[in-house]
Motif scaffolding. Structure first.
Motif, PDB file in Angstrom:
ATOM      1  N   VAL A  22       0.842  -1.186   0.000  1.00 50.26           N
ATOM      2  CA  VAL A  22       0.000   0.000   0.000  1.00 50.26           C
ATOM      3  C   VAL A  22       0.883   1.243   0.000  1.00 50.26           C
ATOM      4  O   VAL A  22       2.058   1.191   0.374  1.00 50.26           O
ATOM      5  N   ARG A  23       0.285   2.343  -0.414  1.00 49.00           N
ATOM      6  CA  ARG A  23       0.943   3.651  -0.337  1.00 49.00           C
ATOM      7  C   ARG A  23       0.014   4.573   0.444  1.00 49.00           C
ATOM      8  O   ARG A  23      -1.180   4.651   0.149  1.00 49.00           O
ATOM      9  N   LEU A  24       0.573   5.259   1.404  1.00 49.00           N
ATOM     10  CA  LEU A  24      -0.177   6.186   2.233  1.00 49.00           C
ATOM     11  C   LEU A  24       0.528   7.534   2.197  1.00 49.00           C
ATOM     12  O   LEU A  24       1.749   7.600   2.282  1.00 49.00           O
ATOM     13  N   MET A  25      -0.248   8.592   2.058  1.00 49.83           N
ATOM     14  CA  MET A  25       0.302   9.944   2.121  1.00 49.83           C
ATOM     15  C   MET A  25      -0.493  10.715   3.158  1.00 49.83           C
ATOM     16  O   MET A  25      -1.721  10.632   3.197  1.00 49.83           O
ATOM     17  N   TYR A  26       0.238  11.449   4.002  1.00 51.10           N
ATOM     18  CA  TYR A  26      -0.431  12.276   5.003  1.00 51.10           C
ATOM     19  C   TYR A  26       0.279  13.614   5.117  1.00 51.10           C
ATOM     20  O   TYR A  26       1.418  13.792   4.681  1.00 51.10           O
ATOM     21  N   GLU A  49       5.299   3.613   2.066  1.00 54.96           N
ATOM     22  CA  GLU A  49       4.944   2.453   1.261  1.00 54.96           C
ATOM     23  C   GLU A  49       5.411   1.190   1.961  1.00 54.96           C
ATOM     24  O   GLU A  49       6.465   1.183   2.596  1.00 54.96           O
ATOM     25  N   GLY A  50       4.631   0.139   1.823  1.00 55.96           N
ATOM     26  CA  GLY A  50       4.995  -1.138   2.412  1.00 55.96           C
ATOM     27  C   GLY A  50       3.764  -2.003   2.588  1.00 55.96           C
ATOM     28  O   GLY A  50       2.715  -1.756   1.984  1.00 55.96           O
ATOM     29  N   GLY A  51       3.890  -3.028   3.440  1.00 56.72           N
ATOM     30  CA  GLY A  51       2.756  -3.891   3.733  1.00 56.72           C
ATOM     31  C   GLY A  51       1.660  -3.110   4.446  1.00 56.72           C
ATOM     32  O   GLY A  51       1.932  -2.174   5.203  1.00 56.72           O
ATOM     33  N   LEU A 108      -5.071  12.384   6.479  1.00 59.49           N
ATOM     34  CA  LEU A 108      -4.790  11.329   5.514  1.00 59.49           C
ATOM     35  C   LEU A 108      -5.160  11.864   4.134  1.00 59.49           C
ATOM     36  O   LEU A 108      -6.319  12.192   3.876  1.00 59.49           O
ATOM     37  N   LEU A 109      -4.172  11.983   3.262  1.00 60.63           N
ATOM     38  CA  LEU A 109      -4.411  12.526   1.926  1.00 60.63           C
ATOM     39  C   LEU A 109      -4.692  11.440   0.898  1.00 60.63           C
ATOM     40  O   LEU A 109      -5.407  11.669  -0.066  1.00 60.63           O
ATOM     41  N   SER A 110      -4.091  10.266   1.119  1.00 59.31           N
ATOM     42  CA  SER A 110      -4.233   9.201   0.138  1.00 59.31           C
ATOM     43  C   SER A 110      -3.874   7.871   0.786  1.00 59.31           C
ATOM     44  O   SER A 110      -2.939   7.793   1.580  1.00 59.31           O
ATOM     45  N   PHE A 111      -4.612   6.823   0.428  1.00 64.66           N
ATOM     46  CA  PHE A 111      -4.300   5.461   0.847  1.00 64.66           C
ATOM     47  C   PHE A 111      -4.753   4.561  -0.286  1.00 64.66           C
ATOM     48  O   PHE A 111      -5.930   4.592  -0.666  1.00 64.66           O
ATOM     49  N   GLU A 112      -3.815   3.795  -0.846  1.00 67.52           N
ATOM     50  CA  GLU A 112      -4.178   2.954  -1.982  1.00 67.52           C
ATOM     51  C   GLU A 112      -3.351   1.681  -2.007  1.00 67.52           C
ATOM     52  O   GLU A 112      -2.216   1.653  -1.529  1.00 67.52           O
ATOM     53  N   GLU A 113      -3.942   0.630  -2.557  1.00 63.67           N
ATOM     54  CA  GLU A 113      -3.203  -0.596  -2.821  1.00 63.67           C
ATOM     55  C   GLU A 113      -2.366  -0.347  -4.065  1.00 63.67           C
ATOM     56  O   GLU A 113      -2.824   0.305  -5.010  1.00 63.67           O
ATOM     57  N   ILE A 114      -1.128  -0.864  -4.068  1.00 65.63           N
ATOM     58  CA  ILE A 114      -0.223  -0.620  -5.191  1.00 65.63           C
ATOM     59  C   ILE A 114       0.410  -1.928  -5.655  1.00 65.63           C
ATOM     60  O   ILE A 114       0.503  -2.889  -4.886  1.00 65.63           O
ATOM     61  N   ASP A 115       0.835  -1.954  -6.903  1.00 73.54           N
ATOM     62  CA  ASP A 115       1.531  -3.108  -7.449  1.00 73.54           C
ATOM     63  C   ASP A 115       3.031  -3.027  -7.210  1.00 73.54           C
ATOM     64  O   ASP A 115       3.709  -4.045  -7.127  1.00 73.54           O
ATOM     65  N   GLU A 116       3.538  -1.793  -7.161  1.00 73.07           N
ATOM     66  CA  GLU A 116       4.972  -1.599  -6.938  1.00 73.07           C
ATOM     67  C   GLU A 116       5.194  -0.263  -6.235  1.00 73.07           C
ATOM     68  O   GLU A 116       4.350   0.630  -6.278  1.00 73.07           O
ATOM     69  N   ARG A 117       6.341  -0.158  -5.602  1.00 72.59           N
ATOM     70  CA  ARG A 117       6.685   1.051  -4.864  1.00 72.59           C
ATOM     71  C   ARG A 117       7.241   2.119  -5.809  1.00 72.59           C
ATOM     72  O   ARG A 117       7.950   1.806  -6.755  1.00 72.59           O
TER      73      ARG A 117
END
Length: 141
Positions: free
Chosen positions: A3-7, A52-54, A76-85
């Motif tokens: 996942v990728r999280l931005m805050y 980014e990470g688990g 929390l600005l963004s939280f998404e599942e990702i395929d790659e970092r």
């Protein structure tokens, strides 16, 4: 699952260069042990960070940051599942504000001041992508 999280958050007290360096050193020591990578930008009392990470590791780290009394107005600005970092090279990279072109901020915002509270998470992530592309993020893995 990655996942990728931005805050964004505001510092509750003044953050001098030594304090910021201590934060980065702690992140660089701790993050590899939990599989988290990312980048941090700090300007005018505002933190903007991508993690980014688990899913569990990123969520746990974000919750610890949100509960930290040194942060206020945590958003929390963004939280998404990702395929790659996008930030795989950095246990915690730092935006080198001396290399930041004000025109780049103007591209994504109403002013040349970094303020993630007035733009979308998508826009903030696009800014980070350009910072990576222009080598404005520094730091050792």
């Amino acid at each position: 699952m990655l996942v990728r999280l931005m805050y964004a958050s505001r510092a509750t007290e003044s953050v001098d260069p030594d304090t910021l360096l201590a934060i980065l050193r702690k992140s660089k020591a701790h993050n590899p042990t939990i599989g988290v990578t990312g980048a941090l930008c700090f300007s005018s009392g505002i933190f903007l960070q991508v993690l980014e990470g688990g899913r569990g590791a990123v969520s746990h780290l974000y919750n610890a940051i949100a509960a930290d009394p040194r942060h206020r107005d945590v958003v929390l600005l963004s939280f998404e599942e990702i395929d790659e970092r996008r930030f795989a090279a950095w246990s915690m990279g730092q935006v080198n504000l001396s290399r930041l072109n004000p025109a780049l901020l103007m591209k994504y915002s109403e002013t040349s001041t970094l303020d993630p509270y007035v733009v979308s998470g998508r826009v903030s992530l696009a800014l980070f992508d350009e910072l990576v592309a222009t080598a404005s993020i520094v730091g050792q893995p």
